[in-house]
Design an enzyme around this catalytic site. Structure first.
Site, PDB file in Angstrom:
ATOM      1  N   LYS A 191      24.706 -11.132   5.085  1.00  0.00           N
ATOM      2  CA  LYS A 191      25.611 -10.167   4.446  1.00  0.00           C
ATOM      3  C   LYS A 191      26.745 -10.906   3.743  1.00  0.00           C
ATOM      4  CE  LYS A 191      25.226  -6.565   8.024  1.00  0.00           C
ATOM      5  NZ  LYS A 191      25.958  -5.838   9.060  1.00  0.00           N
ATOM      6  N   GLY A 227      23.656   0.777  17.274  1.00  0.00           N
ATOM      7  CA  GLY A 227      22.981   1.374  16.115  1.00  0.00           C
ATOM      8  C   GLY A 227      21.513   1.673  16.371  1.00  0.00           C
ATOM      9  N   ARG A 228      20.806   0.710  16.951  1.00  0.00           N
ATOM     10  CA  ARG A 228      19.360   0.888  17.152  1.00  0.00           C
ATOM     11  C   ARG A 228      19.045   1.779  18.358  1.00  0.00           C
ATOM     12  NH1 ARG A 228      21.222  -4.140  17.582  1.00  0.00           N
ATOM     13  NH2 ARG A 228      21.117  -5.275  19.547  1.00  0.00           N
ATOM     14  N   GLU A 260      15.834  -6.813  16.936  1.00  0.00           N
ATOM     15  CA  GLU A 260      17.288  -6.984  16.786  1.00  0.00           C
ATOM     16  C   GLU A 260      17.930  -7.144  18.168  1.00  0.00           C
ATOM     17  OE1 GLU A 260      19.764  -5.316  13.242  1.00  0.00           O
ATOM     18  OE2 GLU A 260      20.182  -3.973  14.904  1.00  0.00           O
ATOM     19  N   HIS A 289      -9.277  -1.571   9.855  1.00  0.00           N
ATOM     20  CA  HIS A 289      -9.926  -2.037   8.632  1.00  0.00           C
ATOM     21  C   HIS A 289      -9.061  -3.059   7.898  1.00  0.00           C
ATOM     22  CE1 HIS A 289     -13.179   0.893   8.970  1.00  0.00           C
ATOM     23  NE2 HIS A 289     -12.249   1.614   9.592  1.00  0.00           N
ATOM     24  N   LYS A 327      27.365   4.014  11.397  1.00  0.00           N
ATOM     25  CA  LYS A 327      28.248   3.848  12.550  1.00  0.00           C
ATOM     26  C   LYS A 327      29.599   3.286  12.101  1.00  0.00           C
ATOM     27  CE  LYS A 327      28.518   1.348  16.904  1.00  0.00           C
ATOM     28  NZ  LYS A 327      27.826   0.526  17.897  1.00  0.00           N
ATOM     29  N   GLU A 384      24.962  -1.253   1.857  1.00  0.00           N
ATOM     30  CA  GLU A 384      23.835  -0.474   1.331  1.00  0.00           C
ATOM     31  C   GLU A 384      24.158   1.030   1.365  1.00  0.00           C
ATOM     32  OE1 GLU A 384      23.593  -2.907   3.548  1.00  0.00           O
ATOM     33  OE2 GLU A 384      21.726  -4.063   3.277  1.00  0.00           O
TER      34      GLU A 384
HETATM   35  O1  F6P Z   1      23.034  -5.015   9.952  1.00  0.00           O
HETATM   36  C1  F6P Z   1      22.491  -4.538  11.128  1.00  0.00           C
HETATM   37  C2  F6P Z   1      23.142  -3.279  11.529  1.00  0.00           C
HETATM   38  O2  F6P Z   1      24.404  -3.537  12.018  1.00  0.00           O
HETATM   39  C3  F6P Z   1      22.312  -2.534  12.547  1.00  0.00           C
HETATM   40  O3  F6P Z   1      22.490  -2.944  13.824  1.00  0.00           O
HETATM   41  C4  F6P Z   1      22.720  -1.138  12.286  1.00  0.00           C
HETATM   42  O4  F6P Z   1      21.807  -0.240  12.837  1.00  0.00           O
HETATM   43  C5  F6P Z   1      22.741  -1.124  10.776  1.00  0.00           C
HETATM   44  O5  F6P Z   1      23.254  -2.377  10.436  1.00  0.00           O
HETATM   45  C6  F6P Z   1      23.530  -0.033  10.139  1.00  0.00           C
HETATM   46  O6  F6P Z   1      24.874  -0.062  10.505  1.00  0.00           O
HETATM   47  P1  F6P Z   1      25.810   1.183  10.256  1.00  0.00           P
HETATM   48  O7  F6P Z   1      25.272   2.334  11.015  1.00  0.00           O
HETATM   49  O8  F6P Z   1      27.154   0.748  10.738  1.00  0.00           O
HETATM   50  O9  F6P Z   1      25.813   1.469   8.778  1.00  0.00           O
END
Ligand code: F6P
Length: 550
Positions: free
Chosen positions: A514, A273-274, A359, A390, A211, A217
């Site tokens: 972060k 995002g979620r 979240e 199990h 987003k 990452e």
């Molecule tokens: O760090 C949490 C977060 O902001 C989530 O809410 C989001 O889904 C994820 O990181 C990834 O963010 P982006 O889509 O901006 O890379």
């Protein structure tokens, strides 16, 4: 009371009435509830779309449910719901509208944000995604060397990974089996390494999903992927355009990365995002299942949106599920909530819900910025049955914790069985029904004794029962049913956040880690002196460097 004159949740008469009711009820026994009302198993059910919801195995009476609905009315859950659907900026700490429901609004519907109808834009992106997905699926889109794309690697994390990854697994039997689709999220290089090690770069498309397009990452993995591709193809930057597309709200950053913005699929800041896998973030999924199936999924989402928006409180399933969670979390001290799908295709379903729920509602400050004096979101966990039986079901059956659980099952298996395989679905579902029965009704000491069990073993073989469960049963796991299920949980989470008076749509709690990771990294790589680093972390970093031979 807060500055706007809203009474704090735990000071409302409705909250007090529920607390009193809990006390008066004492220990409700499910056995007794069923004995006194033999129709309970059919009366305590609801229907939404293809989902049959059985809530009879809950520690509630008609009065409990009425009092819970009173609490929802007092906290104006439906008022906030209407504000959300109207596009008001109910995500106050980020000053944003919350409009994932607009992502599945049919063409022609009108949903306005700041006076602008967003639905045409949603459908324009859907059409662009569909055209692109068709070109990949048909082989019309080729890579830099002219080879057909056979592999799709989605690079994203959190909401830009969990949703499409979950839905890809869930709908695997609807996917084009000629395509290899993988999801890379972890900044641990092993994730990307394993995802690409057996792929031909010339046949691989990377879908960079972010987003913000700033998430460390994702940008790190995307950079590695680009380096790998260019090395493998021995090509220059011009190859990127044929092998990289972006899903983002941030055109500038996408261009900075070197992806042609013509190959960018857009979404908007009013999509959390979620809550985003039914936006452009679902492109990898759409490539896998095809645009028609994707749109069927959106129809499923929309069906439950409409139900949540219009059904009266007594028949409103997300409201009911949200209220049941409040009943256990706030009045029975339950800390956790298990989601147990009896479908192997839903193996990533609960992991997806963890972000959606935890979240969203993992907050301890209310909308007024004051510390809440009541419990908020539960720990959500679970894996598909029967595997969990199990492993950890022992604790649910005989442990000391109250763990309300959702059991999700299907009448029909999705796939036709290959010749030679045993028809196993009835066995799976027999377990499904047996577990909620055992959890609810247990086994009394007398019943255990009647089986000839020696006295000293009776306590060990007794099951208290009274463990509440919701059963969600559908005919089969189709794209539409998946959409219905996800929308159901989205709105359940909404209901709880509204009652707890928290902002379910921000996520400030992920920021500190972060920032600290960025600060500490030079200490690891260069042995840099990081001002203000605590003694424990300093010692651990020193040990790490020693072990790394630095
Ligand atoms: O760090 C949490 C977060 O902001 C989530 O809410 C989001 O889904 C994820 O990181 C990834 O963010 P982006 O889509 O901006 O890379």
């Amino acid at each position: 009371m807060n500055a706007e004159g809203r009474t704090k949740l735990n000071q409302t008469p409705e909250w007090t009435a529920l607390a009193k009711h809990k006390e008066q009820l004492g220990e409700v026994r499910l056995r007794e509830l069923f004995d006194t009302d033999p129709a309970r198993g059919t009366v305590y059910t609801l229907r939404v779309g293809d989902l049959h919801i059985d809530y009879s195995k809950h520690l509630v009476t008609d009065e409990t449910l009425a009092l819970l609905r009173d609490l929802a009315a007092a906290t104006d859950v439906f008022g906030l719901r209407d504000a959300m659907f109207r596009g008001e900026k109910i995500n106050t700490t980020e000053d944003r509208a919350v409009l994932h429901t607009a992502l599945r609004a049919p063409a022609g519907a009108v949903v306005e944000v700041d006076g602008e109808d967003v639905v045409p834009g949603v459908h324009a992106v859907l059409d662009k995604m569909s055209a692109f997905a068709d070109r990949i699926r048909s082989g019309e889109w080729t890579g830099h060397t002219g080879k057909r794309i056979k592999n799709v690697v989605n690079v994203g994390i959190g909401g830009s990974d969990l949703g499409p990854a979950m839905a890809y697994e869930a709908l695997r039997s609807f996917t084009d089996r000629g395509l290899t689709v993988r999801f890379v999220s972890n900044v641990d290089g092993a994730d990307l390494h394993e995802a690409i090690r057996d792929l031909d770069a010339a046949e691989t498309l990377f879908v960079i999903a972010s987003k913000t397009f700033t998430t460390i990452e994702t940008i790190t993995n995307a950079t590695s992927a680009r380096n790998w591709l260019l090395t493998e193809l021995q090509a220059d930057e011009s190859a990127v355009a044929k092998h990289f597309v972006a899903l983002s709200t941030n055109t500038e950053k996408v261009a900075d990365f070197g992806i042609d913005t013509a190959n960018m699929f857009e979404f908007w800041d009013w999509v959390g995002g979620r809550y985003s896998y039914d936006s452009a973030i679902g492109l990898s999924l759409m490539i896998a299942i095809g645009p028609d199936r994707f749109r069927e999924m959106l129809v499923g989402f929309h069906l439950v949106d409409e139900h949540f928006r219009t059904a009266p409180a007594e028949a409103n399933v997300p409201l009911l599920l949200g209220l049941l969670g409040v009943w256990y979390g706030n009045f029975h001290d339950a800390q956790a909530h298990a989601v147990l799908p009896y479908s192997h295709y839903l193996s990533k379903f609960t992991a997806y819900l963890q972000q959606l729920d935890m979240e969203s509602n993992g907050k301890s400050v209310d909308r007024d910025g004051e510390r809440v004096q009541w419990q908020t979101g539960p720990v959500v966990w679970g894996t598909p049955g029967t595997n969990g039986q199990h492993a950890y079901y022992q604790l649910i059956h005989q442990g000391t914790k109250l763990i309300p659980a959702d059991f999700i099952g299907f009448a029909k298996p999705v796939d036709d069985l290959r010749p030679g395989l045993v028809a196993q679905h009835d066995l799976l579902m027999a377990n499904f029904f047996a577990q909620t029965q055992a959890l609810a009704f247990g086994k009394t000491p007398d019943e255990v004794r009647a089986e000839g069990v020696p006295d000293e073993l009776v306590p060990h073989k007794t099951f208290q029962g009274n463990h509440p469960t919701t059963t969600i049963l559908a005919t089969e796991l189709t794209p539409s049913v998946l959409g219905q299920l996800i929308a159901l949980y989205e709105h359940k989470v909404f209901v709880q956040g509204a009652i707890w008076n928290i902002d379910s749509f921000d996520q400030w709690g992920v920021e500190l880690g972060k920032v600290l990771a960025k600060r500490v990294e030079p200490a690891l790589t260069e042995g840099a002196d990081v001002p203000g680093l605590d003694a424990s972390t300093t010692a651990l970093v020193a040990r790490y460097r020693e072990l790394r031979g630095r």
